[in-house]
Enzyme design. Structure first.
Site, PDB file in Angstrom:
ATOM      1  N   MET A  12       3.542  99.415  77.760  1.00  0.00           N
ATOM      2  CA  MET A  12       3.387 100.833  76.992  1.00  0.00           C
ATOM      3  C   MET A  12       4.242 100.697  76.353  1.00  0.00           C
ATOM      4  O   MET A  12       5.296 100.658  75.610  1.00  0.00           O
ATOM      5  CB  MET A  12       4.332 101.957  78.441  1.00  0.00           C
ATOM      6  CG  MET A  12       3.942 101.976  79.641  1.00  0.00           C
ATOM      7  SD  MET A  12       4.209 103.288  80.281  1.00  0.00           S
ATOM      8  CE  MET A  12       4.060 104.834  79.529  1.00  0.00           C
ATOM      9  N   PHE A  13       3.564 101.456  74.547  1.00  0.00           N
ATOM     10  CA  PHE A  13       3.870 102.116  73.668  1.00  0.00           C
ATOM     11  C   PHE A  13       3.543 100.902  72.665  1.00  0.00           C
ATOM     12  O   PHE A  13       4.103 100.504  71.762  1.00  0.00           O
ATOM     13  CB  PHE A  13       5.639 102.321  73.198  1.00  0.00           C
ATOM     14  CG  PHE A  13       5.810 103.867  74.144  1.00  0.00           C
ATOM     15  CD1 PHE A  13       5.678 104.535  74.321  1.00  0.00           C
ATOM     16  CD2 PHE A  13       5.882 103.073  75.502  1.00  0.00           C
ATOM     17  CE1 PHE A  13       5.946 105.493  74.947  1.00  0.00           C
ATOM     18  CE2 PHE A  13       6.810 104.041  76.128  1.00  0.00           C
ATOM     19  CZ  PHE A  13       6.476 105.494  76.325  1.00  0.00           C
ATOM     20  N   THR A  17      -4.223 100.964  72.841  1.00  0.00           N
ATOM     21  CA  THR A  17      -4.630 101.857  72.808  1.00  0.00           C
ATOM     22  C   THR A  17      -5.052 102.350  71.210  1.00  0.00           C
ATOM     23  O   THR A  17      -6.093 102.665  70.928  1.00  0.00           O
ATOM     24  CB  THR A  17      -4.324 103.678  73.549  1.00  0.00           C
ATOM     25  OG1 THR A  17      -4.231 103.043  74.879  1.00  0.00           O
ATOM     26  CG2 THR A  17      -5.487 104.525  72.776  1.00  0.00           C
ATOM     27  N   GLU A  83      -6.669 101.561  79.713  1.00  0.00           N
ATOM     28  CA  GLU A  83      -6.163 101.166  81.605  1.00  0.00           C
ATOM     29  C   GLU A  83      -6.647 100.311  82.060  1.00  0.00           C
ATOM     30  O   GLU A  83      -6.699 101.024  83.300  1.00  0.00           O
ATOM     31  CB  GLU A  83      -5.873 102.734  81.356  1.00  0.00           C
ATOM     32  CG  GLU A  83      -5.139 104.159  80.455  1.00  0.00           C
ATOM     33  CD  GLU A  83      -4.214 103.804  80.157  1.00  0.00           C
ATOM     34  OE1 GLU A  83      -3.359 102.401  80.302  1.00  0.00           O
ATOM     35  OE2 GLU A  83      -3.242 104.296  79.027  1.00  0.00           O
ATOM     36  N   CYS A 174      16.884  93.203  77.949  1.00  0.00           N
ATOM     37  CA  CYS A 174      16.881  94.786  78.386  1.00  0.00           C
ATOM     38  C   CYS A 174      16.726  95.473  79.469  1.00  0.00           C
ATOM     39  O   CYS A 174      16.821  95.932  79.748  1.00  0.00           O
ATOM     40  CB  CYS A 174      17.160  95.816  76.729  1.00  0.00           C
ATOM     41  SG  CYS A 174      17.792  94.759  75.856  1.00  0.00           S
TER      42      CYS A 174
END
Ligand code: ADP
Ligand code: MG
Length: 177
Positions: A12-13, A17, A83, A174
């Site tokens: 994600m991010f 897109t 997606e 992380c």
């Protein structure tokens, strides 16, 4: 003449897109006919538009099942799908057929879910693609290259639509700590 398959994957991010929209807009500049699809469960920002986290957007057709692409793609040159992880495995055959029929197919999707497990049909799509681009985000903890989507809530279901309130990009170290 056959077409081909391009996969754009990442967390994600990571800009999937954004990259999909960039490629589709450039195809349009070249006067190619473009059809864009997304799974209808993804209505986070807009019913029809595909919207990136940096707010660029492009009009798409929300569909319940990947098979619908075969009838709606018609005579277009380029098919875009965002997606893709939310579709079932039937999308693999659909995308293959579109490519055999001469179309350039650009598929964007999450390669891993919030547990770091390969997401839905993405591994199979990557296997049959001619080209794969893995894009990366910035780790929100340490700033390294991030390839994981860390869920900030305790929910355990694989599909949980959310944004910066529920997810953040993290690097390998992380993510696992
Ligand atoms: P994706 O489709 O892969 O989720 P988008 O294309 O929608 O990604 O969004 C990418 C944009 O997200 C970046 O250009 C940036 O503005 C924003 N963004 C938010 N958080 C991050 C992050 N941790 N790392 C990189 N970009 C981020
Ligand atoms: Mg996206």
């Amino acid at each position: 003449k056959a077409g081909w398959i391009e996969v754009v994957c990442g967390s994600m991010f990571s800009g999937k897109t954004e990259e999909l929209i960039r490629r589709l807009n450039r195809a349009r500049i070249a006067k190619q006919k473009v059809e864009i699809f997304k799974p209808s469960i993804d209505t986070r920002y807009h019913d029809e538009d595909i919207v990136s986290h940096n707010a660029s957007s492009i009009r798409s057709t929300p569909i319940h099942s990947s098979e619908i692409m075969l009838s709606l793609a018609g005579d277009c040159d380029v098919v875009g799908v965002d997606e893709a992880q939310f579709f079932d495995n039937g999308i693999v055959e659909v995308v293959n057929t579109l490519a055999f029929n001469g179309k350039r197919v650009i598929v964007a999707g999450l390669d891993m879910d919030f547990q770091g497990i390969p997401f839905g049909p993405m591994p199979a799509l990557m296997a049959i693609a001619e080209y794969i681009t893995k894009v990366h985000a910035v780790c929100m903890v340490c700033g390294d290259v991030a390839n994981y989507s860390y869920r900030k809530t305790a929910a355990q279901e694989q599909v949980m639509l959310g944004e910066t309130d529920s997810y953040e990009a993290r690097c390998r170290k992380c993510f696992h700590s």
